[in-house]
Design a protein around this motif. Structure first.
Motif, PDB file in Angstrom:
ATOM      1  N   PRO A   1       0.827  -1.205   0.000  1.00 23.13           N
ATOM      2  CA  PRO A   1       0.000   0.000   0.000  1.00 23.13           C
ATOM      3  C   PRO A   1       0.868   1.264   0.000  1.00 23.13           C
ATOM      4  N   ALA A   2       0.296   2.365  -0.449  1.00 22.67           N
ATOM      5  CA  ALA A   2       0.968   3.657  -0.337  1.00 22.67           C
ATOM      6  C   ALA A   2       0.642   4.237   1.025  1.00 22.67           C
ATOM      7  N   LYS A   3       1.458   5.171   1.486  1.00 23.17           N
ATOM      8  CA  LYS A   3       1.194   5.802   2.779  1.00 23.17           C
ATOM      9  C   LYS A   3       1.160   7.317   2.616  1.00 23.17           C
ATOM     10  N   ALA A   4       0.452   7.971   3.532  1.00 22.49           N
ATOM     11  CA  ALA A   4       0.353   9.429   3.493  1.00 22.49           C
ATOM     12  C   ALA A   4       0.152   9.949   4.905  1.00 22.49           C
ATOM     13  N   MET A   5       0.741  11.103   5.180  1.00 22.36           N
ATOM     14  CA  MET A   5       0.540  11.765   6.456  1.00 22.36           C
ATOM     15  C   MET A   5      -0.734  12.596   6.366  1.00 22.36           C
ATOM     16  N   VAL A   6      -1.561  12.508   7.401  1.00 27.10           N
ATOM     17  CA  VAL A   6      -2.861  13.182   7.399  1.00 27.10           C
ATOM     18  C   VAL A   6      -2.962  14.095   8.616  1.00 27.10           C
ATOM     19  N   SER A   7      -3.447  15.303   8.396  1.00 22.21           N
ATOM     20  CA  SER A   7      -3.666  16.212   9.524  1.00 22.21           C
ATOM     21  C   SER A   7      -4.729  15.639  10.447  1.00 22.21           C
ATOM     22  N   GLU A   8      -4.422  15.591  11.733  1.00 26.05           N
ATOM     23  CA  GLU A   8      -5.407  15.091  12.678  1.00 26.05           C
ATOM     24  C   GLU A   8      -6.033  16.216  13.508  1.00 26.05           C
ATOM     25  N   ALA A   9      -5.892  17.452  13.025  1.00 28.76           N
ATOM     26  CA  ALA A   9      -6.520  18.572  13.722  1.00 28.76           C
ATOM     27  C   ALA A   9      -8.020  18.353  13.801  1.00 28.76           C
ATOM     28  N   GLY A  10      -8.546  18.382  15.013  1.00 24.03           N
ATOM     29  CA  GLY A  10      -9.979  18.194  15.207  1.00 24.03           C
ATOM     30  C   GLY A  10     -10.407  16.750  15.339  1.00 24.03           C
ATOM     31  N   ALA A  11      -9.480  15.801  15.151  1.00 24.75           N
ATOM     32  CA  ALA A  11      -9.865  14.386  15.202  1.00 24.75           C
ATOM     33  C   ALA A  11     -10.390  14.006  16.577  1.00 24.75           C
ATOM     34  N   SER A  12      -9.745  14.507  17.626  1.00 25.79           N
ATOM     35  CA  SER A  12     -10.214  14.172  18.972  1.00 25.79           C
ATOM     36  C   SER A  12     -11.550  14.823  19.277  1.00 25.79           C
ATOM     37  N   VAL A  13     -11.820  15.987  18.656  1.00 23.71           N
ATOM     38  CA  VAL A  13     -13.120  16.633  18.826  1.00 23.71           C
ATOM     39  C   VAL A  13     -14.209  15.767  18.222  1.00 23.71           C
ATOM     40  N   TYR A  14     -13.942  15.257  17.025  1.00 21.78           N
ATOM     41  CA  TYR A  14     -14.917  14.354  16.389  1.00 21.78           C
ATOM     42  C   TYR A  14     -15.095  13.093  17.229  1.00 21.78           C
ATOM     43  N   SER A  15     -13.992  12.501  17.684  1.00 23.86           N
ATOM     44  CA  SER A  15     -14.049  11.227  18.399  1.00 23.86           C
ATOM     45  C   SER A  15     -14.950  11.284  19.623  1.00 23.86           C
ATOM     46  N   ALA A  16     -14.937  12.424  20.296  1.00 25.39           N
ATOM     47  CA  ALA A  16     -15.724  12.560  21.525  1.00 25.39           C
ATOM     48  C   ALA A  16     -17.104  13.159  21.281  1.00 25.39           C
ATOM     49  N   SER A  17     -17.458  13.383  20.012  1.00 23.44           N
ATOM     50  CA  SER A  17     -18.733  14.041  19.702  1.00 23.44           C
ATOM     51  C   SER A  17     -19.891  13.064  19.776  1.00 23.44           C
ATOM     52  N   ALA A  18     -21.089  13.634  19.926  1.00 24.24           N
ATOM     53  CA  ALA A  18     -22.295  12.806  19.973  1.00 24.24           C
ATOM     54  C   ALA A  18     -22.506  12.098  18.641  1.00 24.24           C
ATOM     55  N   TYR A  19     -22.144  12.767  17.537  1.00 20.12           N
ATOM     56  CA  TYR A  19     -22.358  12.130  16.239  1.00 20.12           C
ATOM     57  C   TYR A  19     -21.437  10.927  16.070  1.00 20.12           C
ATOM     58  N   ALA A  20     -20.185  11.045  16.531  1.00 22.43           N
ATOM     59  CA  ALA A  20     -19.261   9.910  16.433  1.00 22.43           C
ATOM     60  C   ALA A  20     -19.774   8.730  17.250  1.00 22.43           C
ATOM     61  N   ALA A  21     -20.343   9.036  18.423  1.00 26.25           N
ATOM     62  CA  ALA A  21     -20.892   7.966  19.259  1.00 26.25           C
ATOM     63  C   ALA A  21     -22.066   7.279  18.561  1.00 26.25           C
ATOM     64  N   HIS A  22     -22.859   8.064  17.829  1.00 27.12           N
ATOM     65  CA  HIS A  22     -23.988   7.503  17.082  1.00 27.12           C
ATOM     66  C   HIS A  22     -23.511   6.729  15.857  1.00 27.12           C
ATOM     67  N   GLU A  23     -22.496   7.270  15.186  1.00 28.61           N
ATOM     68  CA  GLU A  23     -22.002   6.670  13.946  1.00 28.61           C
ATOM     69  C   GLU A  23     -21.164   5.424  14.215  1.00 28.61           C
ATOM     70  N   LEU A  24     -20.389   5.434  15.307  1.00 25.82           N
ATOM     71  CA  LEU A  24     -19.496   4.324  15.650  1.00 25.82           C
ATOM     72  C   LEU A  24     -19.757   3.900  17.101  1.00 25.82           C
ATOM     73  N   PRO A  25     -20.945   3.407  17.372  1.00 28.45           N
ATOM     74  CA  PRO A  25     -21.349   3.169  18.768  1.00 28.45           C
ATOM     75  C   PRO A  25     -20.536   2.108  19.503  1.00 28.45           C
ATOM     76  N   GLY A  26     -19.984   1.162  18.783  1.00 28.09           N
ATOM     77  CA  GLY A  26     -19.286   0.079  19.470  1.00 28.09           C
ATOM     78  C   GLY A  26     -17.801   0.299  19.636  1.00 28.09           C
ATOM     79  N   LEU A  27     -17.310   1.466  19.244  1.00 29.85           N
ATOM     80  CA  LEU A  27     -15.873   1.695  19.262  1.00 29.85           C
ATOM     81  C   LEU A  27     -15.464   2.647  20.375  1.00 29.85           C
ATOM     82  N   ASP A  28     -14.275   2.384  20.906  1.00 25.47           N
ATOM     83  CA  ASP A  28     -13.691   3.280  21.897  1.00 25.47           C
ATOM     84  C   ASP A  28     -13.373   4.628  21.246  1.00 25.47           C
ATOM     85  N   VAL A  29     -13.375   5.676  22.067  1.00 29.04           N
ATOM     86  CA  VAL A  29     -13.105   7.022  21.561  1.00 29.04           C
ATOM     87  C   VAL A  29     -11.777   7.068  20.817  1.00 29.04           C
ATOM     88  N   THR A  30     -10.752   6.388  21.316  1.00 25.55           N
ATOM     89  CA  THR A  30      -9.430   6.443  20.691  1.00 25.55           C
ATOM     90  C   THR A  30      -9.433   5.788  19.309  1.00 25.55           C
TER      91      THR A  30
END
Length: 785
Positions: free
Chosen positions: A414-443
């Motif tokens: 596979p190819a690899k790429a560096m991705v900006s994670e700005a805001g990723a933790s905000v999404y992870s802890a959001s209500a929508y993330a909990a609804h979209e990925l209910p069975g997954l840990d925040v991390t």
């Protein structure tokens, strides 16, 4: 009250400001009032607006709101003064011709209901005639003149004169012409000065980022936004004291004296008393109000500039090249807590997830590599997305080694790429993330988001509050409403400019489509899940609460690939399908034969298919869309390759040429990630051999660029870069840009240099220093990502 016929209407004023015809404005205002959105008007109502673009439409929408508020306030002020029985023809004319809210308030000030002032108390005590006498006849002896006004409420001459002075000062402070002139003079001649808030303030280590402002001054008109916001943050953190100085007092004394009719040079008995009154009017009232007004104006201007920078960066990030529908492995790096891993399929669905611990303290390198290899083989991973936060380079090294092993085995890596994670933790802890990925840990949700960002940045980033994406300049110091309105418009324009797949889009993405509310977006997804994929756009009308008006606004921006009608996968609006049928009849071909046939389409003349409803602009757009239906306006996907062995600032050497990714663009330059955990700075003067007024002219966030290292300060983690690869680190001698040569006519820098440590999701830039060469600026950096 009906406005005077001599006063221009809102539409006429907007036409003048935008330099367009009033008919264009009137038509656009009507559409906006009917609930049409800017993207819809810009794309599908060109005949009506005369082809106003989205930038003109956004400005028109903003100014329309302001001018309507101005007219409403003007009407209320006229009514208030009329009720007081004080409305004269001259006063009415002044109010009707006032072109700003502040001008209306200046005129209204003497008539505005207010608490009892000292001047009002003096008037009630009968002292206004004394004030009038002293102004009219400076030959009077003030104490003698005051003797005629003593009584129960006025004990002595001093009290009488004090009351008369309050009356005169209030008159000056409420004179609209004087207030306006003083305000303009203060702004044009004024200076902002900063100093330490206390002798102990400098001892605080956190205050050192403001050290260049411990004793600093700059003209108000010339002070750039990032410095304004920096010193205001320093004041907020109780490190700095700010003082706005309007210049020499004498000129203001003269202005007040002229308004009051006082001759400060006269040798009369009342002149000293009148001169003192004039000075007090300036010092106590007018200077204070002018300084407050200048401060507000300074902050508003700085905010507008900062919002503009943020909006441009956000647009670039949202419209970054998507990797596309490819199975992707997302890595959210970390040391102690490990690297979180998630595999998503081509649609973004989570296939697998785990955590690995290749770095200190566990250092399970081989085990981690084996686990990743197994996931790649099991799921046929095409791409590896690596978050650019803590431990990113170490994780990148792990991925590089794994890819090399896979390639050596003869398998496709596979190819690899560096991705900006700005805001990723905000999404992870959001209500929508909990609804979209209910069975997954925040991390783990963070790793999922990183993988999806590589596949489609726009679709993933719309799930995050734009303020949390972290590509702004002092966004935490900007009035929230001002920032939110601008950023929401950017997101709306980006989403509608690209178009949305109706059968795969998330609720947050659908909610950004023209005419679709949050409730409608939820209803669309619920309908899709219960009845299956949409086969055609008309099926949208079966969605609860989505009526004909909403359908008109949204249909052209929603795509259905592989549906009943190929046109539903294009940007052609359903209302224009009859035009396409006419084109097909004239050309004598089927839609399948015509779509993509550039030669045939370009031979057609739009005028031949235009009618009263669909003019040449719309037909031209239809033909262009048929050439490449559903074309994605975003650039082709590419990734930066970080240099091997360059993993920390100490590994950098002046003269190195590296590949990097632009992470942020500010008014004074661009920040570039070259893979060492610290963003380097390319000053605006080091971007081109030509004069560059705006860094956005040269680069944008997310762009892959080649840069040369000019200067490295390991102790303070500062990196000076240039886009001009012929520059050499030895070119110093007082030239700007860290020593690189300056192009003819290139501006001298103001020395705003970033500190580039990158705390996860901070989205902040710290204070920037005021002056100096690039080398000096990098030493005195004050901006942090």
């Amino acid at each position: 009250m009906t406005p005077s016929p001599t006063v221009k209407s809102v539409n006429a004023r907007l036409a003048d400001e935008l330099a367009v015809r009033e008919a264009q404005v009137a038509a656009t205002v009507r559409l906006l009032d009917e609930g049409a959105t800017v993207p819809f008007i810009a794309r599908y109502r060109k005949e009506i607006t005369g082809s106003l673009d989205d930038g003109q439409l956004r400005l028109l929408e903003e100014r329309l709101g302001y001018l309507r508020e101005l007219d409403a306030r003007r009407t209320a002020v006229i009514a208030s003064i009329s009720e007081q029985g004080k409305l004269t023809d001259d006063l009415r004319t002044a109010l009707l011709t006032a072109d700003t809210k502040s001008r209306v308030e200046d005129i209204y000030l003497p008539y505005k209901p207010k608490r009892r002032t000292k001047a009002q108390i003096a008037r009630e005590a009968g002292l206004e005639p004394l004030a009038d006498r002293l102004l009219a006849d400076p030959t009077l002896v003030p104490e003698a003149a005051a003797a005629d006004f003593l009584g129960e409420d006025v004990a002595d001459a001093a009290a009488a004169l004090d009351g008369a002075r309050h009356i005169i000062i209030e008159r000056a402070a409420e004179d609209a012409e004087l207030v306006g002139a003083v305000r303009a003079k203060f702004w044009s001649d004024g200076t902002l000065r900063t100093s330490l808030s206390s002798s102990d303030a400098a001892k605080n280590p956190a205050a050192q980022k403001f050290r260049d402002y411990f004793e600093f001054s700059e003209p108000l008109e010339k002070m750039p936004s990032h410095r304004v916001l920096a010193v205001m943050r320093g004041e907020k953190e109780q490190v700095l004291s700010l003082n706005l100085d309007g210049g020499g007092d004498d000129v203001y004394h003269a202005m007040v004296a002229q308004t009051l009719g006082v001759d400060l040079t006269a040798k009369t008995p009342a002149t000293p008393w009148l001169a003192t009154t004039v000075k007090l009017a300036w010092r106590v009232k007018l200077m204070v109000s002018a300084a407050v007004d200048a401060r507000v104006k300074l902050k508003q201007r700085a905010e507008l500039d900062a919002v503009s920078v943020f909006a441009k960066n956000l647009k670039d990030l949202l419209l970054a090249a998507p990797a596309g529908t490819r199975t992707t492995l997302g890595l959210d790096p970390g040391f102690r807590t490990g690297v979180k891993v998630a595999v998503v399929d081509a649609t973004g669905k989570v296939l697998d997830h785990c955590a690995i611990f290749p770095h200190q303290p566990q250092q399970k390198w081989a085990e981690s590599k084996a686990m990743l290899g197994a996931l790649i083989a099991r799921h046929g991973v095409d791409l590896i997305a690596i978050g650019n936060g803590t431990a990113s380079r170490e994780t990148d090294a792990l991925a590089s080694e794994l890819i090399a092993d896979i390639t050596a085995s003869g398998a496709k890596a596979p190819a690899k790429a560096m991705v900006s994670e700005a805001g990723a933790s905000v999404y992870s802890a959001s209500a929508y993330a909990a609804h979209e990925l209910p069975g997954l840990d925040v991390t783990i949700r963070g790793a999922v988001s990183i993988a999806r960002r590589l596949q489609d940045p726009l679709a993933e980033l719309v799930k995050i509050d734009p303020k949390s994406i972290g590509v702004g300049q002092y966004q935490h110091d900007i009035t929230p409403g001002t920032l939110a309105r601008s950023l929401d418009a950017v997101v709306e324009d980006a989403v509608n400019g690209v178009g949305v797949d109706l059968n795969t889009a998330s609720v947050p993405l659908l909610a950004r489509v023209s005419g679709v509310t949050d409730t409608m977006a939820e209803a669309i997804v619920a309908h899709r899940e219960s009845t299956g994929p949409f086969r055609n756009r008309k099926a949208l009308l079966k969605v609860p609460r989505l009526g004909p008006k909403a359908f008109e606004q949204c249909a052209g921006f929603l795509r259905i690939n592989g549906g009943d009608d190929p046109l539903d996968g294009s940007g052609v609006h359903p209302e224009s399908y009859p035009v396409v049928r006419r084109i097909l009849d004239r050309a004598g071909v089927t839609l399948a034969e015509l779509i993509g046939d550039e030669r045939s389409l370009r031979s057609l003349k739009p005028a031949e298919f235009a009618d009263e409803r669909f003019g040449i602009p719309t037909v031209t757009d239809i033909l262009a869309e048929l050439e490449k239906p559903g074309r994605d306006p975003r650039p082709a996907f590419s990734t930066a390759t970080f240099a091997a062995g360059v993993e920390k600032v100490a590994d950098l050497k002046p003269g190195m040429v590296l590949e990097g990714v632009v992470t942020n663009v500010a008014a004074f330059g661009a920040f570039v990630d070259v893979g060492v955990h610290q963003d380097g700075l390319v000053h605006v003067s080091a971007m081109s051999d030509r004069y560059v007024s705006d860094p956005h002219e040269v680069v944008k966030s997310g762009q892959v660029v080649k840069v040369k290292v000019l200067e490295v300060d390991v102790d303070r983690q500062r990196i000076g870069l240039t886009l001009r690869l012929n520059d050499t680190p030895q070119q110093r001698g007082g030239q700007q840009g860290g020593g690189q040569g300056r192009a003819p006519g290139q501006q001298q820098p103001r020395g705003d240099r970033p500190k580039s440590n990158r705390p996860k999701d901070s989205g902040r830039r710290e204070s920037a220093p005021p002056s100096g060469s690039m080398a000096e600026a990098l030493r005195n950096a004050g901006f942090g990502r």
